[in-house]
Design a protein around this motif. Structure first.
Motif, mmCIF file in Angstrom:
data_model
loop_
_atom_site.group_PDB
_atom_site.id
_atom_site.type_symbol
_atom_site.label_atom_id
_atom_site.label_comp_id
_atom_site.label_asym_id
_atom_site.label_seq_id
_atom_site.Cartn_x
_atom_site.Cartn_y
_atom_site.Cartn_z
ATOM 1 N N ILE A 141 -4.227 2.476 -1.250
ATOM 2 C CA ILE A 141 -5.644 2.829 -1.229
ATOM 3 C C ILE A 141 -6.392 2.012 -2.282
ATOM 4 O O ILE A 141 -5.980 1.948 -3.438
ATOM 5 N N HIS A 142 -7.448 1.356 -1.858
ATOM 6 C CA HIS A 142 -8.363 0.694 -2.773
ATOM 7 C C HIS A 142 -9.721 1.360 -2.608
ATOM 8 O O HIS A 142 -9.889 2.257 -1.775
ATOM 9 N N SER A 143 -10.685 0.922 -3.382
ATOM 10 C CA SER A 143 -12.023 1.458 -3.214
ATOM 11 C C SER A 143 -13.021 0.383 -3.580
ATOM 12 O O SER A 143 -12.913 -0.252 -4.625
ATOM 13 N N LEU A 176 -16.218 -4.448 -7.335
ATOM 14 C CA LEU A 176 -15.035 -3.969 -8.035
ATOM 15 C C LEU A 176 -14.149 -3.141 -7.128
ATOM 16 O O LEU A 176 -14.622 -2.532 -6.170
ATOM 17 N N CYS A 177 -12.860 -3.125 -7.479
ATOM 18 C CA CYS A 177 -11.985 -2.103 -6.915
ATOM 19 C C CYS A 177 -12.019 -0.944 -7.900
ATOM 20 O O CYS A 177 -11.845 -1.132 -9.096
ATOM 21 N N THR A 178 -12.274 0.242 -7.384
ATOM 22 C CA THR A 178 -12.454 1.356 -8.308
ATOM 23 C C THR A 178 -11.467 2.494 -8.015
ATOM 24 O O THR A 178 -11.729 3.646 -8.270
ATOM 25 N N GLU A 179 -10.317 2.094 -7.448
ATOM 26 C CA GLU A 179 -9.226 3.046 -7.250
ATOM 27 C C GLU A 179 -7.989 2.388 -7.822
ATOM 28 O O GLU A 179 -7.622 1.287 -7.380
ATOM 29 N N TYR A 180 -7.346 3.051 -8.784
ATOM 30 C CA TYR A 180 -6.198 2.414 -9.422
ATOM 31 C C TYR A 180 -5.129 2.094 -8.371
ATOM 32 O O TYR A 180 -4.621 2.978 -7.708
ATOM 33 N N CYS A 181 -4.800 0.806 -8.245
ATOM 34 C CA CYS A 181 -3.963 0.390 -7.119
ATOM 35 C C CYS A 181 -2.790 -0.457 -7.576
ATOM 36 O O CYS A 181 -2.234 -1.218 -6.792
ATOM 37 N N GLY A 182 -2.423 -0.338 -8.824
ATOM 38 C CA GLY A 182 -1.240 -1.069 -9.280
ATOM 39 C C GLY A 182 -1.546 -1.994 -10.435
ATOM 40 O O GLY A 182 -2.641 -1.997 -10.986
ATOM 41 N N ASP A 184 -2.337 -5.116 -11.118
ATOM 42 C CA ASP A 184 -3.500 -5.987 -11.293
ATOM 43 C C ASP A 184 -4.795 -5.395 -10.754
ATOM 44 O O ASP A 184 -5.723 -6.114 -10.380
ATOM 45 N N HIS A 185 -4.830 -4.074 -10.704
ATOM 46 C CA HIS A 185 -6.052 -3.400 -10.263
ATOM 47 C C HIS A 185 -7.293 -3.932 -10.983
ATOM 48 O O HIS A 185 -8.335 -4.144 -10.387
ATOM 49 N N SER A 186 -7.124 -4.179 -12.286
ATOM 50 C CA SER A 186 -8.295 -4.554 -13.079
ATOM 51 C C SER A 186 -8.831 -5.935 -12.740
ATOM 52 O O SER A 186 -9.969 -6.254 -13.066
ATOM 53 N N VAL A 187 -8.034 -6.774 -12.074
ATOM 54 C CA VAL A 187 -8.560 -8.085 -11.699
ATOM 55 C C VAL A 187 -8.945 -8.131 -10.217
ATOM 56 O O VAL A 187 -9.293 -9.189 -9.696
ATOM 57 N N MET A 188 -8.893 -6.982 -9.557
ATOM 58 C CA MET A 188 -9.270 -6.956 -8.135
ATOM 59 C C MET A 188 -10.794 -6.845 -8.046
ATOM 60 O O MET A 188 -11.342 -5.832 -7.639
ATOM 61 N N THR A 189 -11.444 -7.900 -8.464
ATOM 62 C CA THR A 189 -12.899 -7.888 -8.518
ATOM 63 C C THR A 189 -13.441 -9.106 -7.778
ATOM 64 O O THR A 189 -12.683 -9.980 -7.376
HETATM 65 CU CU1 CUA Z 1 -7.430 -2.270 -5.464
HETATM 66 CU CU2 CUA Z 1 -7.661 -1.067 -7.505
#
Ligand code: CUA
Length: 330
Positions: A141-143, A176-182, A184-189
């Motif tokens: 799940i991403h957001s 931004l991705c605003t659902e913790y997804c693993g 590298d979540h923080s670079v999923m922008t």
């Molecule tokens: Cu995709 Cu957090």
């Protein structure tokens, strides 16, 4: 409105969402001041002055109880009614919206325009035009969140979700991705680049090479239902896949094949063999490709092979676009 409280406002809903949010903040501040003020004031006024001092029993204070029951009810109803407007506006996708497909995966955003142009972590859109994001995840799940547009929507595996916006200002805005997804979540922008319509058209035309789809060359004996004139690249890619996956062997133009004809199916009501009726929306079409046994059309044997694992999300998007383009000739 750009101020210390909110990010830039660059969509048609942004100001309304801000007003509602500001209303909630103002109400919270008001009650914090009243409650905390009362605590401080009363604890000074009624402090114990002599050792052994005991409080007096006050009895029931009816009006006070009505007050603290009534006021929150009224406030709740007011904010509910206030919130319904922007909520429905964000939820209801305008008919004329341009559909952009979004595929989220660890850890990037992939976008595909109606003409087939694809990009990663960047989305170019024209200003002043409603954009419908049809979104799916390839893994977890991403957001998707664009603060400047005040839109946020979970992106799920197995199920298309949607959100829309209409940008009001040319510029580049954070996505931004605003659902913790693993990891590298923080670079999923990424960035949404809002352009003038002419600049957008130019941009679209600038790189015709970067198109979906390396569909196989192979042609089969049964021709797929033909393309409408002016079909988009995405629809063409879907048509090619339809051929190469040999869908047309069973799904022919008339109901002559082993499977139902797909002409006009998209958006229609479908009678299933278990007596239920479903609407053939994008999610139904997707499920019926991946797992045909889930919802078998009445009168047909559920013998279609499952395509789970055999087609990618991008290919599914193209196939669905093609199926949606199939209309009976008028
Ligand atoms: Cu995709 Cu957090």
């Amino acid at each position: 409105m750009k101020n210390f409280l909110f990010p830039e406002t660059a969509s048609t809903v942004a100001t309304e969402v801000d007003a509602l949010y500001f209303g909630l903040v103002a109400m919270s501040v008001f009650f914090i001041v009243v409650v905390a003020g009362a605590i401080v004031y009363l604890s000074i006024k009624y402090r114990r002055r002599r050792p052994g001092e005991v409080g007096i029993y006050q009895g029931e204070v009816k009006w006070l109880e009505y007050l603290w029951t009534g006021v929150p009810i009224v406030l709740g109803v007011v904010f509910f009614i206030w919130g319904v407007g922007p909520y429905l506006k964000v939820r209801e996708i305008p008919e004329n919206a341009m559909e952009v497909a979004v595929v989220g995966r660890q850890w990037m955003w992939k976008f595909q325009h109606p003409d087939g142009r694809r990009e990663i972590n960047e989305l170019h859109v024209p200003v002043g035009r409603p954009i419908h994001l049809k979104m799916i995840s390839q893994d977890v799940i991403h957001s998707l969140f664009v603060p400047a547009f005040r839109i946020k929507q979970d992106v799920l595996p197995m199920y298309y979700t949607s959100i829309w916006f209409e940008a009001t200002k040319v510029g580049s805005y954070r996505l931004l991705c605003t659902e913790y997804c693993g990891k590298d979540h923080s670079v999923m922008t990424g960035w949404v680049h809002v352009m003038n319509p002419e600049a957008y058209d130019e941009w679209l035309a600038s790189d015709p090479q970067d198109k979906l789809v390396g569909a196989a060359e192979r042609r089969d004996e049964v021709a797929s239902p033909s393309l409408q004139r002016g079909a988009s690249q995405l629809v063409r890619a879907g048509h090619e896949l339809f051929q190469s996956l040999q869908c047309a062997t069973c799904h022919q133009e008339q109901n002559l094949g082993t499977g139902p004809s797909l002409i006009g199916i998209a958006g229609s009501r479908v009678q299933l063999d278990n007596g239920r009726v479903v609407v053939a929306d994008d999610n139904y079409l997707r499920e019926s490709i991946l797992n045909p046994a889930a919802k078998v059309v009445k009168g047909y044997a559920g013998i279609m092979p499952a395509f789970r694992g055999r087609v990618s999300e991008e290919e599914l998007l193209a196939l669905i676009a093609y199926i949606k383009s199939l209309r009976s000739p008028r």
